[in-house]
Design a protein around this motif. Structure first.
Motif, PDB file in Angstrom:
ATOM      1  N   SER A  74      -4.504  -2.292  -1.793  1.00 53.82           N
ATOM      2  CA  SER A  74      -3.303  -1.750  -2.442  1.00 53.82           C
ATOM      3  C   SER A  74      -3.633  -0.939  -3.698  1.00 53.82           C
ATOM      4  CB  SER A  74      -2.365  -2.905  -2.824  1.00 53.82           C
ATOM      5  OG  SER A  74      -3.040  -3.817  -3.678  1.00 53.82           O
TER       6      SER A  74
ATOM      7  N   ARG B 260       2.996   0.945  -4.487  1.00 53.66           N
ATOM      8  CA  ARG B 260       1.763   0.441  -5.109  1.00 53.66           C
ATOM      9  C   ARG B 260       1.668   0.858  -6.582  1.00 53.66           C
ATOM     10  NH1 ARG B 260      -0.265   4.732  -1.778  1.00 53.66           N
ATOM     11  NH2 ARG B 260      -1.229   6.334  -3.102  1.00 53.66           N
TER      12      ARG B 260
ATOM     13  N   CYS C 112       0.803  -1.234   0.000  1.00 56.78           N
ATOM     14  CA  CYS C 112       0.000   0.000   0.000  1.00 56.78           C
ATOM     15  C   CYS C 112       0.835   1.283   0.000  1.00 56.78           C
ATOM     16  CB  CYS C 112      -0.931   0.027   1.220  1.00 56.78           C
ATOM     17  SG  CYS C 112      -2.156  -1.300   1.224  1.00 56.78           S
TER      18      CYS C 112
END
Length: 270
Positions: free
Chosen positions: A148, A115, A110
């Motif tokens: 994510s 990401r 994340c």
């Protein structure tokens, strides 16, 4: 009055065998369906051949708009590549037009920078695989805080950066759009809209989960009617696919009647 082009995800009636599910769609005047690879004891997991799915869909006059889904698509590795190829092959042989791509949703991957890089790596790897088969990749950001890929904006930026607008489209999920709190909708990049409502007045937005997702009715807290109206007014012409996960929806004895009621409710509001 604008007409909503409804579609049906197998999650709307997951206990129905594929033939019965397709018959349900046809009985509602729906001509587009989504099949899934996560329903135990049912196609695809039960070993149903893709050619069988294709034949049954044709018999009912249906288009299979997607297989739902390649999970953790933005965690690219050899395992994911093999899963992707298997699902792309199945999509191709079954006549499905697209493969839904679902991101990691476990709190990992994340971090800002990480990401976006993971997303681009996966899209770049998937692009030639999908193009070879003539299958569209439907990127579905999830609104959960641990996901994510929450942002449609980030997904759209990556798709455009790759010049891959003809290979990838976005899924606008009304539930996840509400949870993500993102105003942008990208109707020009949207290839599919998933619709479900949340009627429970006690659950906070942060605590909303798939188990709260019911058919849209007058108690809907996600403003499905408003989201659908805005997408149609902005030029979206694709399907709106029912995807309720709540056990109480799956237990309904008359899924046709329940779906018809929700279709009529939404149609009267756009």
């Amino acid at each position: 009055m604008t007409t909503i082009r409804f579609a049906l995800n197998h999650m709307a009636a997951p206990s129905l065998a594929i033939d019965d599910f397709f018959a349900l769609a046809q009985s509602l005047g729906i001509d587009a369906v989504e099949i899934r690879n996560d329903l135990s004891g049912n196609a695809i997991l039960d070993g149903t051949k893709p050619e069988t799915i294709k034949e049954v869909a044709a018999r009912h006059g249906l288009t299979i708009i997607s297989i739902n889904a390649l999970q953790r698509f933005n965690e690219w590795n050899a395992t994911r590549a093999a899963e992707a190829q298997e699902l792309i092959d199945y999509a191709s042989a079954s006549g499905a037009k697209a493969l839904v791509l679902v991101p990691k949703n476990d709190g990992t991957g994340c971090a800002d920078g990480e990401r976006q890089a993971n997303l681009r790596q996966s899209l770049a790897a998937l692009k030639p695989m999908l193009e070879k088969a003539g299958i569209i990749g439907l990127v579905e950001p999830l609104g959960f805080e641990i996901c994510s890929l929450r942002s449609k904006t980030e997904a759209a930026e990556a798709i455009r950066e790759l010049g891959a607008e003809s290979t990838f489209r976005l899924v606008h999920d009304t539930f996840h759009h509400h949870l993500a709190g993102e105003a942008a909708t990208f109707p020009e990049l949207a290839g599919l809209v998933h619709i479900s409502g949340v009627s429970d007045p006690t659950v906070s937005v942060a605590d909303m989960r798939d188990s709260h997702r019911v058919l849209v009715d007058g108690d809907d807290r996600l403003d499905n009617a408003g989201q659908i109206r805005a997408l149609l007014q902005a030029g979206y012409k694709g399907p709106f696919s029912f995807e309720p996960f709540a056990a109480e929806v799956h237990a309904v004895k008359d899924p046709s009647g329940a779906l018809r009621t929700s279709m009529d409710y939404l149609s009267a509001r756009v």
